[in-house]
Write a protein that holds these residues in place. Structure first.
Motif, short mmCIF file in Angstrom:
data_model
loop_
_atom_site.label_atom_id
_atom_site.label_comp_id
_atom_site.label_asym_id
_atom_site.label_seq_id
_atom_site.Cartn_x
_atom_site.Cartn_y
_atom_site.Cartn_z
N ARG A 241 0.84 -1.22 0.00
CA ARG A 241 0.00 0.00 0.00
C ARG A 241 0.86 1.25 0.00
O ARG A 241 0.55 2.24 -0.67
CB ARG A 241 -0.93 -0.02 1.22
N ALA A 242 1.95 1.21 0.76
CA ALA A 242 2.84 2.37 0.80
C ALA A 242 3.45 2.64 -0.57
O ALA A 242 3.55 3.80 -1.01
CB ALA A 242 3.94 2.15 1.84
N ARG B 98 0.83 4.15 -2.81
CA ARG B 98 0.61 5.56 -2.52
C ARG B 98 1.73 6.43 -3.08
O ARG B 98 1.50 7.52 -3.59
CB ARG B 98 0.47 5.76 -1.01
N SER B 99 2.97 5.89 -2.98
CA SER B 99 4.10 6.65 -3.52
C SER B 99 3.97 6.84 -5.02
O SER B 99 4.22 7.94 -5.55
CB SER B 99 5.41 5.94 -3.18
N MET C 186 1.21 6.81 -6.64
CA MET C 186 0.07 7.67 -6.87
C MET C 186 0.45 9.14 -6.67
O MET C 186 0.08 10.02 -7.46
CB MET C 186 -1.07 7.28 -5.92
N MET C 187 1.22 9.40 -5.62
CA MET C 187 1.64 10.78 -5.36
C MET C 187 2.56 11.30 -6.45
O MET C 187 2.58 12.51 -6.74
CB MET C 187 2.35 10.86 -4.00
N ALA D 187 -5.36 9.79 -8.83
CA ALA D 187 -5.05 9.63 -7.40
C ALA D 187 -6.30 9.96 -6.61
O ALA D 187 -7.10 10.83 -7.00
CB ALA D 187 -3.90 10.53 -6.97
N GLY E 45 -7.85 9.63 -2.19
CA GLY E 45 -7.58 9.17 -0.85
C GLY E 45 -8.42 9.90 0.17
O GLY E 45 -9.15 10.85 -0.16
N VAL F 145 -4.09 10.76 3.52
CA VAL F 145 -3.74 10.67 2.11
C VAL F 145 -4.34 11.82 1.33
O VAL F 145 -3.71 12.40 0.43
CB VAL F 145 -4.20 9.31 1.52
N ARG G 83 -2.24 14.83 1.83
CA ARG G 83 -0.98 14.75 1.08
C ARG G 83 -1.23 15.08 -0.40
O ARG G 83 -0.42 15.74 -1.04
CB ARG G 83 -0.38 13.35 1.22
N ILE G 84 -2.37 14.59 -0.95
CA ILE G 84 -2.69 14.89 -2.35
C ILE G 84 -2.86 16.39 -2.53
O ILE G 84 -2.33 16.99 -3.49
CB ILE G 84 -3.97 14.13 -2.79
N TYR H 11 -14.90 9.96 -5.14
CA TYR H 11 -14.08 9.01 -4.39
C TYR H 11 -14.76 7.64 -4.32
O TYR H 11 -14.12 6.60 -4.48
CB TYR H 11 -13.81 9.53 -2.98
#
Length: 358
Positions: free
Chosen positions: A250-251, A254-255, A257-258, A292, A294, A298, A301-302, A324
């Motif tokens: 998952r991490a 997310r990376s 995706m970011m 992306a 979240g 998350v 962060r987006i 979403y």
């Protein structure tokens, strides 16, 4: 193994436990069943082939005896030639029976357990030559069972011989007055009767012994609850390890995706809980694509990455929540969102702003 250890083994063996035992050569077999099959083959040979084979052997041997005067045995070489002449006669008599018995033993073993190559069985083991292990096998539970089976077989064979031969003892002296073929015929009938009774007895013993051996084999493979849990962990993977792997996956997702958020066309968000980044490439996509999305941390962060990259961020609570929940990641937005998103894109084109708050 102590009685306490045996009492704790309350679970039936798993398929893996049984498979591992078979691969190690630990199988349920009955020597009595193999012996019963061998006696059955011997009985068939006595009934169908013995009379002809023994008759031919007797005739050939009688020819040698009748012509004994013409067979010189004055030297070792003469005796060797005589032996080489007689040996083929004996081999012709016994070789078919030997081959039948050998085949019967192989087939009986194969029927009980499928043949397999087990290299571990031929490896040197200290337990095989250890006096302590040897005494444990002799005087243990299995040793006692084997002793009782052997004793039962011996007593039955002795009883059978005494009863059968008692009725035949009176006839034996009369065989001396008969010709060889008739004497052999009488002896063959006695042998057939003896082997038939032994076969019936050993067939019953073999069936019972195989069933008992199978039961004891499965009992030896029984497992404790902890062993079942450990095996399940090994087969399915440790839950802690699997959880860690999922967290790492998952991490990384997310990376990735970011990393694509700076290339987005816009971000739809509510103040803190939801954020959806959309990219609209008119040459590649028929509609805006979700690159992306979240919630909570998350989502923040987006928004932060988008703001740092100069991507417009629109605060629209109903639209952010709906996108979403409905729009798939890396998929095109559904048709019902076309009008709302198109209005946001036109707003960007009209104002040329890098951040628009609505």
């Amino acid at each position: 193994m102590s009685e306490q250890d045996k009492d704790s083994k309350t679970e039936d063996p798993t398929e893996k436990r049984i498979r591992d035992a078979l691969e190690k050569g630990q199988t349920a077999t009955s020597r009595e069943a193999t012996l019963a099959v061998s006696l059955g083959v011997m009985l068939i040979w006595l009934l169908l082939f013995a009379e002809g084979s023994i008759g031919r052997f007797a005739s050939d041997l009688a020819y040698v005896v009748d012509n004994a005067a013409g067979v010189p045995i004055g030297s070792a070489e003469d005796l060797r030639r005589l032996v080489w002449h007689v040996m083929p006669l004996i081999a012709a008599l016994l070789l078919p029976l030997f081959l039948l018995l050998m085949s019967a033993g192989i087939i009986a073993s194969a029927v009980q357990n499928a043949p397999r190559m087990v290299m571990q069985r031929i490896k040197p083991k200290w337990s095989s030559i250890s006096p302590v292990k040897g005494w444990a096998k002799i005087f243990g539970k299995r040793g006692l069972i084997e002793f009782l089976k052997s004793l039962a077989k011996f007593l039955f064979a002795a009883l059978l011989l005494s009863v059968l031969l008692r009725s035949r003892l009176i006839e034996l002296p009369s065989y001396l007055n008969l010709d060889v073929m008739r004497a052999l015929s009488g002896t063959g009938q006695t042998a057939q009767m003896l082997v038939a009774y032994l076969f019936i007895f050993m067939l019953i013993v073999g069936v019972v012994d195989f069933a008992v051996s199978k039961t004891m084999w499965k009992a030896d493979l029984r497992m404790t609850k902890q062993e079942v849990k450990e095996e399940h962990k090994q087969a399915e993977g440790d839950p802690l390890v699997k959880s860690r792997i999922r967290a790492v996956a998952r991490a990384r997702a997310r990376s990735r995706m970011m990393a694509v958020v700076p290339d987005a066309t816009l971000v739809v968000a509510n103040p803190t809980h939801f954020a959806v980044a959309l990219r609209y490439d008119t040459e590649k996509d028929a509609a805006p694509r979700v690159v992306a999305k979240g919630t909570d941390e998350v989502a923040l962060r987006i928004r932060r990455v988008a703001e740092e990259a100069g991507v417009p961020v629109f605060e629209d609570v109903p639209l952010a929540r709906s996108l979403y929940r409905v729009a798939p990641l890396d998929g095109l937005i559904p048709a019902e969102f076309y009008r709302a998103v198109a209005a946001l894109i036109r707003s960007i084109q009209n104002t040329g702003s890098t951040h628009v708050a609505n």
